[in-house]
Design a protein around this motif. Structure first.
Motif, mmCIF file in Angstrom:
data_model
loop_
_atom_site.group_PDB
_atom_site.id
_atom_site.type_symbol
_atom_site.label_atom_id
_atom_site.label_comp_id
_atom_site.label_asym_id
_atom_site.label_seq_id
_atom_site.Cartn_x
_atom_site.Cartn_y
_atom_site.Cartn_z
ATOM 1 N N HIS A 193 -7.644 -9.456 -8.978
ATOM 2 C CA HIS A 193 -6.340 -10.114 -9.048
ATOM 3 C C HIS A 193 -6.146 -10.820 -10.393
ATOM 4 C CE1 HIS A 193 -5.937 -9.294 -4.787
ATOM 5 N NE2 HIS A 193 -4.744 -9.845 -4.779
ATOM 6 N N ASP A 250 -10.758 -5.176 -5.929
ATOM 7 C CA ASP A 250 -9.568 -5.897 -5.454
ATOM 8 C C ASP A 250 -9.211 -6.979 -6.483
ATOM 9 O OD1 ASP A 250 -7.450 -6.741 -3.911
ATOM 10 O OD2 ASP A 250 -8.667 -7.773 -2.411
ATOM 11 N N HIS A 292 -9.045 -0.091 -5.799
ATOM 12 C CA HIS A 292 -8.248 -1.217 -5.262
ATOM 13 C C HIS A 292 -8.185 -2.288 -6.351
ATOM 14 C CE1 HIS A 292 -7.451 -3.957 -1.522
ATOM 15 N NE2 HIS A 292 -6.809 -4.406 -2.593
ATOM 16 N N GLU A 300 -1.194 -1.156 -1.909
ATOM 17 C CA GLU A 300 -1.924 -1.718 -0.778
ATOM 18 C C GLU A 300 -0.867 -2.046 0.270
ATOM 19 O OE1 GLU A 300 -4.144 -5.297 -1.614
ATOM 20 O OE2 GLU A 300 -5.082 -5.262 0.350
ATOM 21 N N HIS A 326 0.474 -5.004 -3.939
ATOM 22 C CA HIS A 326 0.807 -5.228 -2.530
ATOM 23 C C HIS A 326 2.174 -4.659 -2.190
ATOM 24 C CE1 HIS A 326 -2.425 -7.936 -1.368
ATOM 25 N NE2 HIS A 326 -2.280 -8.585 -2.499
ATOM 26 N N HIS A 341 -5.260 -5.025 -8.590
ATOM 27 C CA HIS A 341 -3.902 -5.566 -8.791
ATOM 28 C C HIS A 341 -3.659 -5.840 -10.274
ATOM 29 C CE1 HIS A 341 -3.273 -6.099 -4.390
ATOM 30 N NE2 HIS A 341 -4.598 -6.168 -4.421
ATOM 31 N N HIS A 370 -10.860 -4.436 2.417
ATOM 32 C CA HIS A 370 -11.673 -5.643 2.655
ATOM 33 C C HIS A 370 -11.914 -6.021 4.121
ATOM 34 C CE1 HIS A 370 -7.688 -7.493 2.735
ATOM 35 N NE2 HIS A 370 -7.496 -7.108 1.491
HETATM 36 FE FE FE Z 1 -5.793 -6.248 -2.547
#
Ligand code: FE
Length: 264
Positions: free
Chosen positions: A197, A195, A5, A80, A42, A7, A137
């Motif tokens: 970012h 996750d 996961h 995602e 996303h 980005h 999450h």
């Molecule tokens: Fe995410």
């Protein structure tokens, strides 16, 4: 370690903003001991309407740039997917990407405000298409923090869930950290992910949170959450998750006196 996961793809959601940042994130990930990343930008209707084509094109470009920069990091496609009634059709029609494009696992993002009553039906419908949901999450969802029994039931049903590394390190709040620790202890969450970012919060690092998990579940448990399970998911292979340990809802935990009386 395998991060499923992330980005890291630039300019298509609230993750990396440009190629420079993507490459910097890749550097950090490799230094942290990450070998593989599933790129999961996303997909949110009306907000981030990314398609298979846009994601695969960016993925190819980033792979090329990493090899030009001598960065040994393997990248894989994914998305995602925000919970939506059109998801199953869109996956079947090939508009949206599942994990590593294998149509075996789909990363699902739940809404925070409320969870639909028929959410479990959706999980079932997805599984009827031979696609297993992986829920992102879960520790950050206020509804699940209020109702951990629902999460427990999902774990019993074999639904795979993720916990974010930053949550275990208290980057969000003490409440989220405590819940994240509890659900790791109770085997109600199965994969540790970044996750990521960017390079500030939610960085592409797993190693610090790995140590937290290792303290709770031991080295085998930590490896399972960062290597074994994500590796099988990447290959589209079935996974067997541990039996969850029941957890009481904060208000329904038996009081001291209730427990004394129940002994009689
Ligand atoms: Fe995410």
């Amino acid at each position: 370690m395998i991060d499923i996961h992330n980005h890291i793809l630039p300019g298509i959601d609230d993750g990396a903003t440009d190629w420079e940042q993507s490459i910097a994130m890749a550097h950090v990930a490799v230094e942290d001991g990450i070998t593989d990343i599933v790129c999961t930008p996303h997909w949110v209707p009306g907000k981030y309407e990314n398609t298979r084509g846009t994601v695969l094109a960016l993925l190819d470009e980033l792979k090329k740039r990493l090899s030009d920069n001598g960065i040994a990091l393997r990248l894989h496609p994914g998305m995602e997917l925000r919970l939506d009634s059109s998801l199953i059709t869109r996956i079947q029609e090939g508009e949206l990407l599942t994990m590593n494009d294998r149509k075996a696992y789909a990363l699902i993002e739940l809404p925070e405000e409320a969870l639909p009553r028929n959410l479990e039906d959706f999980f079932w419908q997805l599984q009827l298409q031979n696609i297993k949901p992986i829920i992102g999450h879960v520790e950050r969802n206020p509804v699940l923090r209020q109702d951990p029994i629902r999460l427990y039931r999902w774990a019993e049903m074999g639904i795979i869930t993720q916990v974010t590394a930053a949550s275990l390190l208290e980057e969000f709040s003490p409440e989220i950290r405590d819940f994240a620790i509890q659900i790791v202890e109770h085997r109600m969450v199965h994969v540790l992910v970044t996750d990521a970012h960017g390079l500030r919060m939610r960085t592409p690092k797993l190693s610090d949170a790995y140590k937290v998990v290792e303290n709770i579940l031991g080295p085998e448990g930590a490896r399972e959450m960062t290597c074994d399970l994500p590796g099988r998911i990447l290959m589209g292979e079935p996974v067997l998750t541990a039996e969850p340990i029941p957890m009481y809802r904060p208000s329904s935990r038996p009081s001291f006196w209730q427990r004394i009386f129940s002994l009689k």
